[in-house]
Design a protein around this motif. Structure first.
Motif, short mmCIF file in Angstrom:
data_model
loop_
_atom_site.label_atom_id
_atom_site.label_comp_id
_atom_site.label_asym_id
_atom_site.label_seq_id
_atom_site.Cartn_x
_atom_site.Cartn_y
_atom_site.Cartn_z
N ASP A 183 26.48 61.24 60.64
CA ASP A 183 27.45 62.28 61.00
C ASP A 183 27.08 63.58 60.29
O ASP A 183 26.86 63.60 59.08
CB ASP A 183 28.86 61.84 60.58
CG ASP A 183 29.95 62.67 61.25
OD1 ASP A 183 29.65 63.78 61.72
OD2 ASP A 183 31.10 62.19 61.30
N GLU A 184 27.02 64.67 61.05
CA GLU A 184 26.67 65.95 60.45
C GLU A 184 27.76 66.43 59.48
O GLU A 184 27.46 67.13 58.51
CB GLU A 184 26.45 67.00 61.54
CG GLU A 184 25.22 66.75 62.40
CD GLU A 184 25.03 67.84 63.43
OE1 GLU A 184 25.85 68.78 63.46
OE2 GLU A 184 24.05 67.75 64.20
N SER A 185 29.00 66.08 59.77
CA SER A 185 30.11 66.51 58.91
C SER A 185 31.14 65.39 58.83
O SER A 185 32.16 65.41 59.51
CB SER A 185 30.75 67.79 59.48
OG SER A 185 31.79 68.24 58.64
#
Length: 372
Positions: free
Chosen positions: A308-310
């Motif tokens: 997950d990027e964030s």
């Protein structure tokens, strides 16, 4: 493997007969009254099959058909898993098997995409006989009416979004719902607060489900509206009225039983989120809360964070809890990440017993020092 054309669907009916006996969606797909896709290995003497409906996917027949399994793996990679779905609004691919023997094959088919699946257990109920008079059970301040075209028009923008979505997704449009589906609702004044709708119909078979607005629960509305709907079903000539719900959903189970349904079978399902971070986060939740398998929970949550990027704060926080159960020092580092991502419930944190060994450590004291 062959993806059947619509005019060929009837050739798969015998292969899917056992699954169709407790899944009206399967029958509806095969009879083309609801959208779906059907795959078999051979037109003349099919041994293995895969079908997809708006609700679920189904594997039937011989699970050791290696050629079929490999072809299905490639087909799914190019269609469902690439975004070409029967139900674009569904965030998950849910698979039902006609035999547990399919489990190893399922790993071969989907293991390179998402693995493991989120495992769950459902109940299938069939209506047997009425157990109550819904008119006597209905609280005085409510009325139950059929969800017809006039009521839909009168509701306009006040129509609950879940009803609008059920009609749009499950029936494609209002016209099809009014012609081939049905539903009953409880009104509180002019507000729809409980509804029981047909999910699918074909011939003399249907499946129904109920939902109640939270503020109006625990007063018997779901049972009354379900009983009214079943009464209509019988009058309309439906002989097989089905109900599916989670094995861990006592409210839905109680509603079904009180309305006259009897358990036909329990069954397992296997769920895959199309969104990769969400899939592993949900797996982590399952392992943590349902299975109490903290090492597996930590593994899945760490994958969710990695892909997950964030990552959201709750994923970091749950990873910290799982690691704390394992007495891993890194648990406090994940807490720091959770706080940085927006976790603010200090009171909850102080009450969780798994963090007791960490509370005297310098890092614990410093946890909130840099938080907003």
């Amino acid at each position: 493997m062959i993806r059947l054309k619509l005019e060929q669907f009837s050739q798969a009916v015998p292969l899917f007969a056992e699954m169709a006996a407790w899944n009206v969606y399967v029958t509806a797909v095969l009879h083309q009254t609801t959208p779906g896709r059907v795959y078999i290995d051979n037109l003349d003497a099919p041994r293995s099959g895969f079908a997809v409906s708006l609700d679920c996917a189904y594997l039937v027949g011989d699970p050791e058909n290696a050629a079929f399994n490999q072809a299905l793996k490639l087909e799914l990679a190019e269609t469902l898993l690439a975004g070409d779905r029967v139900n674009p609004a569904d965030p998950t691919l849910t698979v039902c098997l006609d035999s547990p023997d399919w489990e190893p094959a399922l790993a071969d088919i989907l293991g390179d995409w998402r693995w493991p699946p989120i495992w769950g257990s459902n109940h299938h109920y069939l209506f047997k006989a009425p157990r109550l008079d819904w008119r006597e059970r209905l609280p005085a301040e409510y009325t139950i009416v059929r969800l017809d075209g006039k009521l839909l028009a009168a509701q306009g923008d006040r129509l609950p979004q879940n009803i609008a979505d059920s009609i749009r997704i499950g029936w494609q449009d209002e016209t099809n719902f009014l012609q081939n589906g049905f539903g009953f609702v409880a009104l509180h004044g002019q507000e729809i607060v409980c509804w029981c709708l047909a999910d699918v119909t074909v011939g003399d078979a249907c499946e129904i489900g109920v939902e109640t607005v939270p503020a109006h629960r625990r007063c018997g509305l779901a049972t009354a509206v379900t009983a009214a709907t079943v009464e209509y079903c019988q009058q309309a000539g439906f002989k097989r009225i089905g109900w599916h719900c989670g094995a861990d959903n006592p409210g839905s189970i109680g509603t079904a039983v009180n309305a006259g349904f009897m358990l036909e079978r329990p069954y397992n399902f296997y769920e895959f989120h199309y969104d990769e971070p969400r899939h592993y986060a949900e797996l982590g939740r399952f392992y943590f809360f349902e299975a109490h398998m903290y090492e597996e929970a930590a593994d899945m949550l760490e994958i969710a964070i990695e892909v997950d990027e964030s990552p959201p704060a709750y994923v970091y926080f749950l990873a910290a809890r799982a690691l704390a159960h394992l007495e891993e020092p890194v648990a406090i580092d994940y807490l720091q990440e959770a706080i940085a991502a927006g976790f603010k419930d200090k009171e909850l944190l102080e009450t969780l017993p798994e963090f007791i060994p960490y509370r005297q450590k310098p890092k614990w004291v410093a946890l909130w020092a840099t938080s907003p």
